[in-house]
Scaffold this motif. Structure first.
Motif, PDB file in Angstrom:
ATOM      1  N   THR A   1       0.828  -1.202   0.000  1.00 47.13           N
ATOM      2  CA  THR A   1       0.000   0.000   0.000  1.00 47.13           C
ATOM      3  C   THR A   1       0.862   1.252   0.000  1.00 47.13           C
ATOM      4  OG1 THR A   1      -1.747  -1.164   1.202  1.00 47.13           O
ATOM      5  CG2 THR A   1      -1.812   1.236   1.235  1.00 47.13           C
ATOM      6  N   GLY A   2       1.871   1.280   0.870  1.00 46.96           N
ATOM      7  CA  GLY A   2       2.743   2.445   0.937  1.00 46.96           C
ATOM      8  C   GLY A   2       3.493   2.689  -0.358  1.00 46.96           C
ATOM      9  N   GLN A   3       3.960   1.618  -1.000  1.00 45.18           N
ATOM     10  CA  GLN A   3       4.684   1.763  -2.266  1.00 45.18           C
ATOM     11  C   GLN A   3       3.766   2.276  -3.374  1.00 45.18           C
ATOM     12  OE1 GLN A   3       6.089  -2.277  -2.405  1.00 45.18           O
ATOM     13  NE2 GLN A   3       8.128  -1.748  -1.631  1.00 45.18           N
ATOM     14  N   ALA A   4       2.532   1.782  -3.398  1.00 35.96           N
ATOM     15  CA  ALA A   4       1.576   2.232  -4.411  1.00 35.96           C
ATOM     16  C   ALA A   4       1.262   3.713  -4.234  1.00 35.96           C
ATOM     17  CB  ALA A   4       0.298   1.404  -4.339  1.00 35.96           C
ATOM     18  N   ILE A   5       1.066   4.135  -2.997  1.00 34.26           N
ATOM     19  CA  ILE A   5       0.767   5.539  -2.729  1.00 34.26           C
ATOM     20  C   ILE A   5       1.970   6.414  -3.094  1.00 34.26           C
ATOM     21  CG2 ILE A   5       0.305   7.218  -0.899  1.00 34.26           C
ATOM     22  CD1 ILE A   5      -1.330   5.005   0.508  1.00 34.26           C
ATOM     23  N   ALA A   6       3.164   5.993  -2.674  1.00 34.24           N
ATOM     24  CA  ALA A   6       4.366   6.777  -2.955  1.00 34.24           C
ATOM     25  C   ALA A   6       4.643   6.845  -4.457  1.00 34.24           C
ATOM     26  CB  ALA A   6       5.561   6.178  -2.220  1.00 34.24           C
ATOM     27  N   GLY A   7       4.451   5.724  -5.166  1.00 36.08           N
ATOM     28  CA  GLY A   7       4.684   5.714  -6.600  1.00 36.08           C
ATOM     29  C   GLY A   7       3.730   6.631  -7.337  1.00 36.08           C
ATOM     30  N   SER A   8       2.486   6.651  -6.900  1.00 38.77           N
ATOM     31  CA  SER A   8       1.501   7.526  -7.534  1.00 38.77           C
ATOM     32  C   SER A   8       1.790   8.988  -7.211  1.00 38.77           C
ATOM     33  CB  SER A   8       0.085   7.147  -7.061  1.00 38.77           C
ATOM     34  OG  SER A   8      -0.221   5.828  -7.442  1.00 38.77           O
ATOM     35  N   GLU A   9       2.196   9.268  -5.999  1.00 35.09           N
ATOM     36  CA  GLU A   9       2.524  10.647  -5.625  1.00 35.09           C
ATOM     37  C   GLU A   9       3.734  11.149  -6.410  1.00 35.09           C
ATOM     38  OE1 GLU A   9       2.486  14.314  -4.350  1.00 35.09           O
ATOM     39  OE2 GLU A   9       0.867  12.858  -4.038  1.00 35.09           O
ATOM     40  N   MET A  10       4.681  10.267  -6.679  1.00 34.98           N
ATOM     41  CA  MET A  10       5.830  10.663  -7.478  1.00 34.98           C
ATOM     42  C   MET A  10       5.392  11.085  -8.882  1.00 34.98           C
ATOM     43  SD  MET A  10       9.229   8.477  -8.543  1.00 34.98           S
ATOM     44  CE  MET A  10       8.311   7.393  -9.645  1.00 34.98           C
ATOM     45  N   VAL A  11       4.493  10.307  -9.485  1.00 34.14           N
ATOM     46  CA  VAL A  11       3.990  10.647 -10.814  1.00 34.14           C
ATOM     47  C   VAL A  11       3.219  11.967 -10.762  1.00 34.14           C
ATOM     48  CG1 VAL A  11       2.446   9.944 -12.677  1.00 34.14           C
ATOM     49  CG2 VAL A  11       3.915   8.248 -11.570  1.00 34.14           C
ATOM     50  N   ARG A  12       2.394  12.133  -9.752  1.00 37.20           N
ATOM     51  CA  ARG A  12       1.602  13.360  -9.636  1.00 37.20           C
ATOM     52  C   ARG A  12       2.494  14.577  -9.407  1.00 37.20           C
ATOM     53  NH1 ARG A  12      -3.799  12.758  -6.137  1.00 37.20           N
ATOM     54  NH2 ARG A  12      -4.158  14.711  -7.246  1.00 37.20           N
ATOM     55  N   SER A  13       3.607  14.393  -8.702  1.00 36.75           N
ATOM     56  CA  SER A  13       4.523  15.515  -8.498  1.00 36.75           C
ATOM     57  C   SER A  13       5.144  15.955  -9.820  1.00 36.75           C
ATOM     58  CB  SER A  13       5.620  15.139  -7.500  1.00 36.75           C
ATOM     59  OG  SER A  13       6.512  14.185  -8.033  1.00 36.75           O
ATOM     60  N   LEU A  14       5.408  15.006 -10.714  1.00 34.94           N
ATOM     61  CA  LEU A  14       5.913  15.345 -12.049  1.00 34.94           C
ATOM     62  C   LEU A  14       4.831  16.040 -12.868  1.00 34.94           C
ATOM     63  CD1 LEU A  14       7.846  12.048 -12.868  1.00 34.94           C
ATOM     64  CD2 LEU A  14       8.820  14.228 -12.144  1.00 34.94           C
ATOM     65  N   HIS A  15       3.585  15.647 -12.665  1.00 30.68           N
ATOM     66  CA  HIS A  15       2.471  16.225 -13.419  1.00 30.68           C
ATOM     67  C   HIS A  15       2.193  17.675 -13.044  1.00 30.68           C
ATOM     68  CE1 HIS A  15       0.399  12.152 -14.584  1.00 30.68           C
ATOM     69  NE2 HIS A  15       1.529  12.363 -15.213  1.00 30.68           N
TER      70      HIS A  15
END
Length: 305
Positions: free
Chosen positions: A104-118
Motif C-alpha cells: 500500500t505504501g509503495q503504491a501511494i508513494a509511486g503515484s505521488e511521485m507521478v503526480r509531483s511530475l504532473h
C-alpha cells in the motif's frame, strides 16, 4: 535459451524495462513492503497486468489518449517521448507494476511521485470545438480521460487475447478504480458498461478530434525506435491495437476501416507474437515474483508471531 533467442529476449527486456542487464532496483524493492497492497494473487489486476496482451494494450492506450488534445498537449510539450521513448515507457510500466504488485505504501508513494511530475505540466490547447483552453495534468477531466483510455485498452486487449479474468470485466474495472483514486480521479466508473459509456460520452460531446498534432503522435507510435529484431513483431502488435479501436476512434486517428474478414488472421498472428513474448519473458513478471516473495515473507512473519 538458444543463442538465437537470447538477443531477442535481451532486446525485448530492454524495450520494456529500459535496460536488459539487471533487474531494476525499483522492482527488487517491491519485495520489501510491509503489507499485501491493494491487490494480490488471484486478483483481476494481477491477471490482466501480468499477461502478454498488455503489449497490445499499451499501444492502444496511447492511441486513444492522444485523441483528447488536452492530454496530447501535455505529452507533446513536456514529455521526452521523442528523445527517450523507452525511458517514458519504462516509467509508465513502473507505475502500473508498483500500484499492482507493491505494498500500500509503495503504491501511494509511486503515484505521488507521478503526480509531483504532473504538477509542472500545464499550458493551453485548442479543444475539439476549436476553443483555446488551459490544461493541467492535474486537471480531473484529463486525469479521468487517461484512466478511461488505459482501463479500456487493458480490458479490451485481455478480453481478446487473454484468459478468464477473476470477477470478469466488471471485476477488473472495479478493482482499478483504486488506482484512479491514487491519481486524483474520484469518479471513475466501476463497471465495464459504465467505462464504455463514459468513453462514449466524451466522444459524443465532441471532446476528441484528430488533426496534425494527432497525426504526428500516431506516426511515432506506428514506427517507434525499437530494435530491428523486434520490428516485425511490433508491426503486428500495432495493427492489433488499431483493430480493437471503435470505428469512430479509428477514423479520428486516420485509419481506414478494415474488412472484418481480415481480423481472423491478424488475431492469429497477434496470438503467436504474444505466445513468443511469453516464452521469452516467462509466465510471471519480475514485479509479480518480487511481490510473491514479499507475501511469502509476511506469511512467515505472521506464523512466527
Amino acid at each position: 535459451m538458444s543463442g538465437f533467442l537470447a538477443p531477442v529476449r535481451s532486446r525485448l527486456v530492454e524495450t520494456l524495462a529500459g535496460r536488459s542487464d539487471v533487474v531494476p532496483e525499483w522492482i527488487l524493492r517491491l519485495e520489501d513492503g510491509d503489507d499485501a497492497g491493494y491487490f494480490g494473487p488471484g486478483s483481476a489486476a494481477w491477471v490482466v497486468h501480468g499477461g502478454m496482451p498488455t503489449l497490445v494494450a499499451g499501444i492502444r492506450a496511447l492511441l486513444l489518449q492522444a485523441l483528447h488534445l488536452g492530454a496530447l498537449a501535455g505529452v507533446r510539450e513536456f514529455s521526452r517521448y521523442r528523445e527517450d521513448p523507452l525511458g517514458r515507457l519504462a516509467g509508465t510500466i513502473r507505475w502500473i507494476h508498483t500500484v499492482t504488485y507493491g505494498s500500500t505504501g509503495q503504491a501511494i508513494a509511486g503515484s505521488e511521485m507521478v503526480r509531483s511530475l504532473h504538477r509542472r505540466v500545464a499550458g493551453t490547447f485548442v479543444d475539439g470545438h476549436g476553443i483555446t483552453r488551459p490544461y493541467s495534468a492535474e486537471d480531473p477531466e484529463l486525469a479521468r480521460w487517461v484512466h478511461l483510455a488505459f482501463t479500456d485498452a487493458f480490458l479490451t486487449a485481455h478480453e481478446r487475447w487473454g484468459g478468464p479474468i477473476p470477477g470478469g470485466a466488471d471485476g477488473y474495472v472495479a478493482e482499478w478504480t483504486r488506482a484512479a483514486r491514487l491519481m486524483g480521479v474520484d469518479d471513475a466508473p466501476g463497471t465495464a458498461a459504465g467505462l464504455r459509456s463514459a468513453i462514449g460520452a466524451v466522444t459524443e460531446a465532441g471532446d476528441l478530434r484528430g488533426g496534425p498534432e494527432v497525426d504526428e503522435i500516431v506516426r511515432f507510435i506506428r514506427r517507434p525506435p525499437v530494435r530491428r529484431l523486434l520490428r516485425p513483431s511490433y508491426r503486428v502488435l500495432f495493427r492489433a491495437a488499431v483493430s480493437t479501436l471503435e470505428p469512430r476512434h479509428r477514423q479520428l486517428l486516420g485509419f481506414p476501416e478494415r474488412p472484418s474478414e481480415r481480423l481472423l488472421p491478424l488475431d492469429r498472428a497477434t496470438a503467436a507474437v504474444l505466445r513468443g513474448a511469453g516464452g521469452l519473458l516467462g509466465p510471471q513478471t519480475q514485479a509479480e515474483l518480487a511481490a510473491r516473495r514479499r507475501l511469502s515473507r509476511l506469511s512467515e512473519d505472521r506464523g512466527d508471531a
